[in-house]
Enzyme design. Structure first.
Site, PDB file in Angstrom:
ATOM      1  N   TYR A  51      44.346  35.132 -10.987  1.00 48.02           N
ATOM      2  CA  TYR A  51      44.541  33.803 -11.584  1.00 48.02           C
ATOM      3  C   TYR A  51      45.450  32.927 -10.708  1.00 48.02           C
ATOM      4  CZ  TYR A  51      42.863  35.980 -15.972  1.00 48.02           C
ATOM      5  OH  TYR A  51      42.141  36.646 -16.922  1.00 48.02           O
ATOM      6  N   HIS A 109      41.337  45.104 -13.881  1.00 48.13           N
ATOM      7  CA  HIS A 109      40.655  43.905 -14.395  1.00 48.13           C
ATOM      8  C   HIS A 109      39.197  44.187 -14.786  1.00 48.13           C
ATOM      9  CE1 HIS A 109      41.102  39.267 -13.988  1.00 48.13           C
ATOM     10  NE2 HIS A 109      40.297  39.552 -14.969  1.00 48.13           N
TER      11      HIS A 109
HETATM   12  P1  NDP Z   1      39.909  30.568 -24.822  1.00 43.70           P
HETATM   13  O1  NDP Z   1      38.990  31.127 -25.840  1.00 43.70           O
HETATM   14  O2  NDP Z   1      41.340  30.915 -24.914  1.00 43.70           O
HETATM   15  O3  NDP Z   1      39.726  28.992 -24.797  1.00 43.70           O
HETATM   16  C1  NDP Z   1      40.524  28.187 -23.969  1.00 43.70           C
HETATM   17  C2  NDP Z   1      40.061  26.730 -24.095  1.00 43.70           C
HETATM   18  O4  NDP Z   1      40.287  26.286 -25.442  1.00 43.70           O
HETATM   19  C3  NDP Z   1      40.817  25.818 -23.185  1.00 43.70           C
HETATM   20  O5  NDP Z   1      39.900  24.852 -22.720  1.00 43.70           O
HETATM   21  C4  NDP Z   1      41.851  25.167 -24.110  1.00 43.70           C
HETATM   22  O6  NDP Z   1      42.156  23.865 -23.675  1.00 43.70           O
HETATM   23  C5  NDP Z   1      41.114  25.124 -25.426  1.00 43.70           C
HETATM   24  N1  NDP Z   1      42.004  25.216 -26.607  1.00 43.70           N
HETATM   25  C6  NDP Z   1      42.879  26.221 -26.888  1.00 43.70           C
HETATM   26  N2  NDP Z   1      43.473  26.008 -28.073  1.00 43.70           N
HETATM   27  C7  NDP Z   1      42.972  24.825 -28.555  1.00 43.70           C
HETATM   28  C8  NDP Z   1      43.208  24.078 -29.727  1.00 43.70           C
HETATM   29  N3  NDP Z   1      44.054  24.499 -30.655  1.00 43.70           N
HETATM   30  N4  NDP Z   1      42.509  22.900 -29.873  1.00 43.70           N
HETATM   31  C9  NDP Z   1      41.643  22.466 -28.934  1.00 43.70           C
HETATM   32  N5  NDP Z   1      41.374  23.159 -27.798  1.00 43.70           N
HETATM   33  C10 NDP Z   1      42.039  24.324 -27.607  1.00 43.70           C
HETATM   34  O7  NDP Z   1      39.263  30.958 -23.410  1.00 43.70           O
HETATM   35  P2  NDP Z   1      39.686  31.760 -22.108  1.00 43.70           P
HETATM   36  O8  NDP Z   1      38.391  32.126 -21.479  1.00 43.70           O
HETATM   37  O9  NDP Z   1      40.714  31.034 -21.312  1.00 43.70           O
HETATM   38  O10 NDP Z   1      40.303  33.139 -22.625  1.00 43.70           O
HETATM   39  C11 NDP Z   1      41.656  33.282 -22.939  1.00 43.70           C
HETATM   40  C12 NDP Z   1      42.375  34.172 -21.933  1.00 43.70           C
HETATM   41  O11 NDP Z   1      41.755  35.466 -21.864  1.00 43.70           O
HETATM   42  C13 NDP Z   1      42.343  33.677 -20.489  1.00 43.70           C
HETATM   43  O12 NDP Z   1      43.209  32.581 -20.295  1.00 43.70           O
HETATM   44  C14 NDP Z   1      42.739  34.941 -19.787  1.00 43.70           C
HETATM   45  O13 NDP Z   1      44.133  35.147 -19.907  1.00 43.70           O
HETATM   46  C15 NDP Z   1      41.963  35.992 -20.562  1.00 43.70           C
HETATM   47  N6  NDP Z   1      40.635  36.316 -19.966  1.00 43.70           N
HETATM   48  C16 NDP Z   1      40.429  37.593 -19.487  1.00 43.70           C
HETATM   49  C17 NDP Z   1      39.233  37.978 -18.943  1.00 43.70           C
HETATM   50  C18 NDP Z   1      39.065  39.367 -18.428  1.00 43.70           C
HETATM   51  O14 NDP Z   1      38.068  39.654 -17.739  1.00 43.70           O
HETATM   52  N7  NDP Z   1      39.965  40.281 -18.733  1.00 43.70           N
HETATM   53  C19 NDP Z   1      38.086  37.041 -18.856  1.00 43.70           C
HETATM   54  C20 NDP Z   1      38.358  35.747 -19.443  1.00 43.70           C
HETATM   55  C21 NDP Z   1      39.584  35.417 -19.974  1.00 43.70           C
HETATM   56  P3  NDP Z   1      43.676  23.361 -23.437  1.00 43.70           P
HETATM   57  O15 NDP Z   1      44.322  24.304 -22.462  1.00 43.70           O
HETATM   58  O16 NDP Z   1      43.499  21.987 -22.887  1.00 43.70           O
HETATM   59  O17 NDP Z   1      44.340  23.377 -24.780  1.00 43.70           O
END
Ligand code: NDP
Length: 275
Positions: A51, A109
């Site tokens: 990341y 990962h």
């Molecule tokens: P999420 O399901 O956490 O969604 C994130 C998105 O939702 C962002 O665009 C964020 O925008 C928006 N968001 C969050 N809260 C709100 C809210 N209350 N209202 C409106 N919009 C909101 O997706 P991710 O794919 O980022 O997954 C979360 C985490 O999981 C990652 O950040 C990472 O740490 C992990 N991950 C791990 C993986 C793996 O292979 N192990 C693969 C994918 C993810 P904003 O920031 O603008 O609020």
């Protein structure tokens, strides 16, 4: 500030019931966003070597007034460093990048089974824990066959397996396999990124009934099924909103209605590779 429960893992490990996803939180903005999350009550921070923000997240931990021993700084070893010697150096590099004196949790990962070095990587994690570089070790995107191989070869069970979990991809069988082995499940993309889940009528009906947002309903479902969700948000208001999950109690029928939405598999860890 919500009192976030701790879930019990292997060997006395304690993992907060929700964590902050940090993908895309980088640089000074990433430090600021991680700090507001700590101020709001988040105690589990999910970063990764890939990341490019282990430094930003570590800086936020160091600058925060939140006691260090209440925070779980979690990172992930990338696929290109599974070979034993490379894995050890990458874990050391994660530690140096974090700027902290220890890592709390390191995960592999992805298993990349066609490369076939994940068991070597796991041995490097076991040794890094013995040497005090990291307190807890786990995996991500592992299937039962991968779990059984590393447990069989080392006798060490991962504390967590971090996988895709939201109502369209509930991953029931894998969650059950984790639980049978005493492994906690962390759920990534809990808000259903890249799907229409937020507009699903079942989700919106339950949100209206509880007077909360659809996102809070999704997080409440994760918590209700025993998954540790890792919502990512860069915004202080949205980070705080996501913690409202602990003020919502879904009924058994509501949990079941959400679980019944399952319709899709995530990427197949047998063939999907990340390096
Ligand atoms: P999420 O399901 O956490 O969604 C994130 C998105 O939702 C962002 O665009 C964020 O925008 C928006 N968001 C969050 N809260 C709100 C809210 N209350 N209202 C409106 N919009 C909101 O997706 P991710 O794919 O980022 O997954 C979360 C985490 O999981 C990652 O950040 C990472 O740490 C992990 N991950 C791990 C993986 C793996 O292979 N192990 C693969 C994918 C993810 P904003 O920031 O603008 O609020």
């Amino acid at each position: 500030m919500p009192d976030i429960p701790l879930l019990a893992g292997q060997d006395g490990a304690r993992i907060p019931a929700i964590g902050l996803g940090t993908y895309d939180l980088r640089g000074a903005d990433g430090v600021a966003a991680t700090r507001t999350a700590l101020d709001a009550g988040y105690r589990l921070l999910d970063t990764a070597f890939n990341y490019d923000n282990e430094g930003a997240v570590g800086r936020a931990v160091a600058e925060s007034a939140v006691p260090r021993d209440t925070i779980v700084y979690s990172t992930k070893l990338p696929g290109r460093y599974h070979r034993h010697d490379l894995a050890r150096r990458a874990i050391e590099e994660s530690l140096f990048r974090s700027g902290l004196d220890r890592l709390d949790l390191v995960l592999i990962h992805w298993p990349n089974p066609r490369v076939g070095l994940y068991a070597e990587a796991w041995r490097a994690l076991v040794e890094a824990r013995a040497d005090g570089l990291v307190s807890m070790i786990g995996v991500s995107n592992f299937l039962p066959e991968h779990l059984d191989r590393i447990i069989g070869e080392t006798g060490v069970t991962p504390v967590v397996n971090q996988i895709l979990v939201h109502p369209y991809t509930p991953n029931d069988a894998l969650r059950a396999a984790n639980a049978e082995r005493g492994i906690l499940t962390e759920g990534y993309s809990p808000l259903g990124k890249h799907t229409d889940l937020l507009a699903d009528p079942v989700v919106t009906r339950i949100a209206v009934a509880h007077g909360v947002s659809a996102r809070v309903v999704l997080l409440a479902w994760s918590v209700a099924i025993g998954v540790i969700p890792l919502p990512k948000s860069a915004s202080p208001a949205r980070q705080a909103e996501n913690l409202d999950v602990f003020g919502v109690e879904l009924s058994a029928d509501e949990v079941a209605a959400l679980s019944d939405l399952g319709r899709a598999e995530g990427a197949d860890p047998r063939t999907h590779e990340e390096f």
